[in-house]
Design a protein around this motif. Structure first.
Motif, PDB file in Angstrom:
ATOM      1  N   GLN A  15      30.013  57.295  32.595  1.00 29.18           N
ATOM      2  CA  GLN A  15      31.049  56.866  31.658  1.00 29.18           C
ATOM      3  C   GLN A  15      31.731  55.590  32.124  1.00 29.18           C
ATOM      4  N   ARG A  18      29.635  52.296  32.370  1.00 29.56           N
ATOM      5  CA  ARG A  18      29.515  51.685  31.045  1.00 29.56           C
ATOM      6  C   ARG A  18      30.821  51.042  30.597  1.00 29.56           C
ATOM      7  N   TRP A  19      31.962  51.682  30.927  1.00 30.08           N
ATOM      8  CA  TRP A  19      33.248  51.238  30.426  1.00 30.08           C
ATOM      9  C   TRP A  19      34.057  50.438  31.450  1.00 30.08           C
ATOM     10  N   ARG A 166      35.183  61.372  22.753  1.00 27.59           N
ATOM     11  CA  ARG A 166      35.334  59.976  23.162  1.00 27.59           C
ATOM     12  C   ARG A 166      34.788  59.729  24.563  1.00 27.59           C
ATOM     13  N   ASP A 167      34.865  60.754  25.421  1.00 24.77           N
ATOM     14  CA  ASP A 167      34.570  60.579  26.839  1.00 24.77           C
ATOM     15  C   ASP A 167      33.932  61.855  27.376  1.00 24.77           C
ATOM     16  N   GLU A 203      39.897  52.517  17.538  1.00 22.01           N
ATOM     17  CA  GLU A 203      38.644  51.778  17.643  1.00 22.01           C
ATOM     18  C   GLU A 203      38.488  51.094  19.005  1.00 22.01           C
ATOM     19  N   GLN A 205      39.169  52.382  21.786  1.00 22.88           N
ATOM     20  CA  GLN A 205      38.942  53.408  22.802  1.00 22.88           C
ATOM     21  C   GLN A 205      37.614  54.141  22.635  1.00 22.88           C
ATOM     22  N   ALA A 207      33.306  54.251  21.869  1.00 21.35           N
ATOM     23  CA  ALA A 207      31.994  53.617  21.782  1.00 21.35           C
ATOM     24  C   ALA A 207      31.486  53.720  20.344  1.00 21.35           C
ATOM     25  N   PRO A 208      30.718  52.722  19.881  1.00 22.73           N
ATOM     26  CA  PRO A 208      30.267  52.716  18.484  1.00 22.73           C
ATOM     27  C   PRO A 208      29.564  54.005  18.057  1.00 22.73           C
ATOM     28  N   GLU A 209      28.768  54.589  18.952  1.00 24.14           N
ATOM     29  CA  GLU A 209      28.025  55.789  18.579  1.00 24.14           C
ATOM     30  C   GLU A 209      28.914  57.017  18.395  1.00 24.14           C
ATOM     31  N   ASP A 210      30.141  56.972  18.928  1.00 25.48           N
ATOM     32  CA  ASP A 210      31.068  58.097  18.813  1.00 25.48           C
ATOM     33  C   ASP A 210      32.105  57.898  17.706  1.00 25.48           C
ATOM     34  N   TRP A 211      32.082  56.732  17.076  1.00 26.69           N
ATOM     35  CA  TRP A 211      33.154  56.349  16.167  1.00 26.69           C
ATOM     36  C   TRP A 211      33.271  57.270  14.953  1.00 26.69           C
TER      37      TRP A 211
END
Length: 258
Positions: A15, A18-19, A166-167, A203, A205, A207-211
């Motif tokens: 995590q 990546r962040w 989100r995480d 937005e 906070q 990732a696009p795939e979790d939005w």
């Protein structure tokens, strides 16, 4: 992954590898008023030795170093430690940053005047174990400071549901009562509790795939008006906004404790 690391440790490393850069650059993490509250709770002097556990990109560690303390920062994720080194250089401060595990801190007993951790306990499978290590390396009469999200009891389940979307490294955010109980059970002496809220845009906070999934949960929370997530979410012109409910708890380590 080292043999001593767990599958959950790998989730944390994945995590925050990546962040690492977005996390370090997001203004909310260095917001001036909340950072000043953390510094005040630490109550350092220029002679203080401080350990920042799960230091991330070094925001708290560098701020304390700017106040004159001798600071060490430790984090599980190498990419976060790289960001922390960069921050120290940019801020012209000296901090000893190193990769390491909060459950087994590589320091002798009673090594530090202050031991602090911010926004980390909700990633820990066993925060009691981490607090015990923080206590071990803190000198008698020293201070331990924990800063983390503390949702209201009625919202804890909803808060955790949203955060896990989100995480993946999120475990559970303790309520304030649960956090205070950790210190009380460990035999620490309570000094202070402060609370504040940090406003964020959803937005920023996610990732696009979790939005999509997370947006749906927040929109439902806004629609029903019951604040089941405990974040007071609302629809603003620039998107969904909400507040992280944060608590600062400071304890002292009794003089007769190991």
């Amino acid at each position: 992954m080292p043999a001593s690391y767990t599958p959950h440790d790998q989730k944390i490393i994945d995590q925050f590898t990546r962040w690492a850069k977005p996390f370090a650059e997001l203004p909310i993490h260095a917001e001036a008023d909340s950072l000043r509250e953390v510094i005040t709770a630490c109550n350092i002097t220029e002679a203080s030795t401080v350990l920042d556990v799960a230091c991330g990109p070094g925001i708290v560690a560098c701020a304390l170093a700017q106040e004159g303390a001798c600071v060490t920062g430790i984090d599980l994720t190498p990419r976060m430690i790289a960001q922390a080194h960069d921050r120290a250089v940019k801020n012209n401060v000296t901090v000893n940053f190193q990769v390491g595990d909060a459950r087994s801190l590589p320091f002798k007993d009673s090594s530090f005047d202050r031991v602090v951790t911010r926004y980390s306990f909700h990633h820990m499978e066993n925060p009691r174990e981490v607090l015990a290590e923080m206590i071990r390396v803190c000198r008698p009469n020293g201070r331990l400071i924990v800063i983390d999200a503390t949702p209201a009891p009625a919202a804890q389940q909803g808060y955790d549901q949203a955060e896990k979307l989100r995480d993946a490294s999120h475990t559970s955010a303790l309520t304030l009562t649960q956090l205070l109980s950790l210190g009380n059970d460990a035999g620490l002496s309570h000094i202070l509790t402060n609370q504040y809220r940090l406003e964020s845009r959803l937005e920023d906070q996610v990732a696009p795939e979790d939005w999509s999934a997370l947006k749906a949960i927040f929109l439902e929370d806004i629609r029903c008006g019951l604040d089941r997530l405990g974040m007071g979410a609302w629809q603003a012109e620039d998107g969904i906004r909400f507040h992280f409910p944060i608590s600062i708890v400071s304890w002292s380590k009794p003089s007769n404790m190991y």
